[in-house]
Design a protein around this motif. Structure first.
Motif, PDB file in Angstrom:
ATOM      1  N   ASN A 149       1.876  -8.015  -4.500  1.00  0.00           N
ATOM      2  CA  ASN A 149       1.513  -8.197  -3.113  1.00  0.00           C
ATOM      3  C   ASN A 149       0.859  -6.919  -2.602  1.00  0.00           C
ATOM      4  O   ASN A 149       1.486  -5.861  -2.587  1.00  0.00           O
ATOM      5  CB  ASN A 149       2.776  -8.511  -2.308  1.00  0.00           C
ATOM      6  CG  ASN A 149       2.480  -8.807  -0.848  1.00  0.00           C
ATOM      7  OD1 ASN A 149       1.383  -8.566  -0.351  1.00  0.00           O
ATOM      8  ND2 ASN A 149       3.461  -9.336  -0.152  1.00  0.00           N
ATOM      9  N   PRO A 150      -0.402  -6.994  -2.155  1.00  0.00           N
ATOM     10  CA  PRO A 150      -1.074  -5.770  -1.703  1.00  0.00           C
ATOM     11  C   PRO A 150      -0.378  -5.131  -0.506  1.00  0.00           C
ATOM     12  O   PRO A 150      -0.506  -3.924  -0.283  1.00  0.00           O
ATOM     13  CB  PRO A 150      -2.485  -6.252  -1.338  1.00  0.00           C
ATOM     14  CG  PRO A 150      -2.356  -7.725  -1.109  1.00  0.00           C
ATOM     15  CD  PRO A 150      -1.284  -8.173  -2.047  1.00  0.00           C
ATOM     16  N   GLU A 151       0.353  -5.934   0.284  1.00  0.00           N
ATOM     17  CA  GLU A 151       1.057  -5.372   1.430  1.00  0.00           C
ATOM     18  C   GLU A 151       2.155  -4.405   0.989  1.00  0.00           C
ATOM     19  O   GLU A 151       2.568  -3.528   1.747  1.00  0.00           O
ATOM     20  CB  GLU A 151       1.656  -6.487   2.289  1.00  0.00           C
ATOM     21  CG  GLU A 151       0.623  -7.353   2.997  1.00  0.00           C
ATOM     22  CD  GLU A 151      -0.092  -6.626   4.129  1.00  0.00           C
ATOM     23  OE1 GLU A 151       0.313  -5.499   4.461  1.00  0.00           O
ATOM     24  OE2 GLU A 151      -1.067  -7.171   4.660  1.00  0.00           O
ATOM     25  N   ALA A 152       2.649  -4.583  -0.249  1.00  0.00           N
ATOM     26  CA  ALA A 152       3.717  -3.710  -0.736  1.00  0.00           C
ATOM     27  C   ALA A 152       3.221  -2.282  -0.939  1.00  0.00           C
ATOM     28  O   ALA A 152       4.020  -1.349  -1.022  1.00  0.00           O
ATOM     29  CB  ALA A 152       4.294  -4.259  -2.036  1.00  0.00           C
TER      30      ALA A 152
ATOM     31  N   ARG B 239       5.358  -6.068   5.056  1.00  0.00           N
ATOM     32  CA  ARG B 239       5.310  -4.681   4.603  1.00  0.00           C
ATOM     33  C   ARG B 239       6.678  -4.022   4.730  1.00  0.00           C
ATOM     34  O   ARG B 239       7.409  -4.277   5.682  1.00  0.00           O
ATOM     35  CB  ARG B 239       4.326  -3.866   5.449  1.00  0.00           C
ATOM     36  CG  ARG B 239       2.880  -4.202   5.262  1.00  0.00           C
ATOM     37  CD  ARG B 239       2.028  -3.322   6.176  1.00  0.00           C
ATOM     38  NE  ARG B 239       0.669  -3.828   6.260  1.00  0.00           N
ATOM     39  CZ  ARG B 239      -0.246  -3.396   7.122  1.00  0.00           C
ATOM     40  NH1 ARG B 239       0.069  -2.430   7.985  1.00  0.00           N
ATOM     41  NH2 ARG B 239      -1.457  -3.920   7.134  1.00  0.00           N
ATOM     42  N   PRO B 240       7.013  -3.103   3.815  1.00  0.00           N
ATOM     43  CA  PRO B 240       8.168  -2.244   4.070  1.00  0.00           C
ATOM     44  C   PRO B 240       7.853  -1.322   5.238  1.00  0.00           C
ATOM     45  O   PRO B 240       6.687  -1.087   5.565  1.00  0.00           O
ATOM     46  CB  PRO B 240       8.326  -1.478   2.755  1.00  0.00           C
ATOM     47  CG  PRO B 240       6.966  -1.476   2.137  1.00  0.00           C
ATOM     48  CD  PRO B 240       6.336  -2.778   2.544  1.00  0.00           C
TER      49      PRO B 240
ATOM     50  N   VAL C  93      11.686   3.066  -3.644  1.00  0.00           N
ATOM     51  CA  VAL C  93      10.859   1.857  -3.668  1.00  0.00           C
ATOM     52  C   VAL C  93      11.564   0.810  -2.820  1.00  0.00           C
ATOM     53  O   VAL C  93      12.702   0.436  -3.094  1.00  0.00           O
ATOM     54  CB  VAL C  93      10.651   1.340  -5.102  1.00  0.00           C
ATOM     55  CG1 VAL C  93       9.864   0.040  -5.082  1.00  0.00           C
ATOM     56  CG2 VAL C  93       9.942   2.391  -5.940  1.00  0.00           C
ATOM     57  N   THR C  94      10.896   0.364  -1.765  1.00  0.00           N
ATOM     58  CA  THR C  94      11.467  -0.641  -0.877  1.00  0.00           C
ATOM     59  C   THR C  94      10.705  -1.939  -1.058  1.00  0.00           C
ATOM     60  O   THR C  94       9.482  -1.956  -0.984  1.00  0.00           O
ATOM     61  CB  THR C  94      11.362  -0.193   0.596  1.00  0.00           C
ATOM     62  OG1 THR C  94      11.958   1.099   0.722  1.00  0.00           O
ATOM     63  CG2 THR C  94      12.068  -1.178   1.511  1.00  0.00           C
ATOM     64  N   PRO C  95      11.388  -3.066  -1.303  1.00  0.00           N
ATOM     65  CA  PRO C  95      10.685  -4.319  -1.533  1.00  0.00           C
ATOM     66  C   PRO C  95      10.025  -4.847  -0.275  1.00  0.00           C
ATOM     67  O   PRO C  95      10.547  -4.673   0.833  1.00  0.00           O
ATOM     68  CB  PRO C  95      11.799  -5.267  -1.989  1.00  0.00           C
ATOM     69  CG  PRO C  95      13.037  -4.717  -1.352  1.00  0.00           C
ATOM     70  CD  PRO C  95      12.847  -3.220  -1.355  1.00  0.00           C
ATOM     71  N   ALA C  96       8.874  -5.467  -0.452  1.00  0.00           N
ATOM     72  CA  ALA C  96       8.270  -6.194   0.655  1.00  0.00           C
ATOM     73  C   ALA C  96       9.028  -7.499   0.819  1.00  0.00           C
ATOM     74  O   ALA C  96       9.642  -8.008  -0.108  1.00  0.00           O
ATOM     75  CB  ALA C  96       6.790  -6.458   0.376  1.00  0.00           C
ATOM     76  N   ALA C  97       8.979  -8.043   2.020  1.00  0.00           N
ATOM     77  CA  ALA C  97       9.727  -9.266   2.315  1.00  0.00           C
ATOM     78  C   ALA C  97       8.784 -10.429   2.530  1.00  0.00           C
ATOM     79  O   ALA C  97       7.623 -10.256   2.900  1.00  0.00           O
ATOM     80  CB  ALA C  97      10.588  -9.061   3.561  1.00  0.00           C
TER      81      ALA C  97
END
Length: 216
Positions: free
Chosen positions: A2-5, A97-98, A190-194
């Motif tokens: 996911n590019p938002e990540a 996004r995170p 590292v925080t996952p995107a939701a």
């Protein structure tokens, strides 16, 4: 992927406040949301934004103006809290996004006010999942016994304070500089995107394009 990540929203909020207890019937409400977008892969701050928010259950006190520089007249031109949350989701990917803030106050304020106003929490659930407490990460990375304020952390990291402290837009920009410092040190988690929360994308919700949603 996911590019938002690869993008991180660094957020700092300013809220109505008083030198002591709030007046009867008043509560702390968000009046400014500062947001800096960090490209985690490029290790750069790529944009900065400001959303002014109009309070409905409190007024900007003289103490609050001295602290933040914000006046009642200025925030009266802002958008509603519900509109601000929709802007965060629709324009800045808050649901996927995170994001990070300096401490837990910002996350908790959003959660409290979302519940009080009946507005979908914009960052996904559970509220802690995509959020990183940059203050805690910094204290651990620098092996500090106490978690420092943002201005003290900048001094420790050898970074300048840019703009005005307690102005949301400037604070978010400075916190983002500290995030980049932690990334360079290999200390940023590292925080996952939701997945975007369906409640935050209810049919019929449209963005306001008023002046309070400006970017800088």
């Amino acid at each position: 992927m996911n590019p938002e990540a690869a993008l991180l929203n660094v957020i700092d909020v300013e809220a109505t406040c008083w030198n002591g207890q709030p007046p009867p019937g008043s509560v702390n409400e968000v009046i400014e949301i500062g947001l800096t977008v960090v490209d985690l892969s490029a290790r750069l701050r790529v944009s900065r934004h400001r959303i002014l928010v109009r309070p409905t259950r409190s007024k900007v006190s003289e103490f609050c103006t001295e602290l933040t520089g914000l006046t009642q007249a200025e925030v009266d031109r802002g958008v509603s809290f519900a509109e601000a949350c929709r802007i965060l989701v629709e324009e800045y990917g808050a649901g996927v996004r995170p994001w990070a803030s300096w401490g837990e106050y910002d996350r908790r304020q959003f959660a409290r006010q979302s519940q009080a106003d009946g507005v979908a929490y914009p960052f996904g659930y559970p509220t802690e999942r995509t959020h990183t407490n940059a203050k805690a990460v910094f204290a651990e990375a620098y092996e500090l016994r106490r978690k420092p304020g943002m201005d003290q952390a900048l001094q420790i990291a050898g970074l300048p304070l840019e703009g005005r402290h307690h102005r949301g837009e400037d604070d978010a920009w400075n916190i983002a500089a500290l995030v980049l410092d932690l990334i360079r040190r290999g200390a940023w988690p590292v925080t996952p995107a939701a997945a975007p929360p369906s409640a935050a994308r209810e049919p019929g919700n449209h963005l306001s394009s008023g002046p309070a949603a400006d970017t800088v």
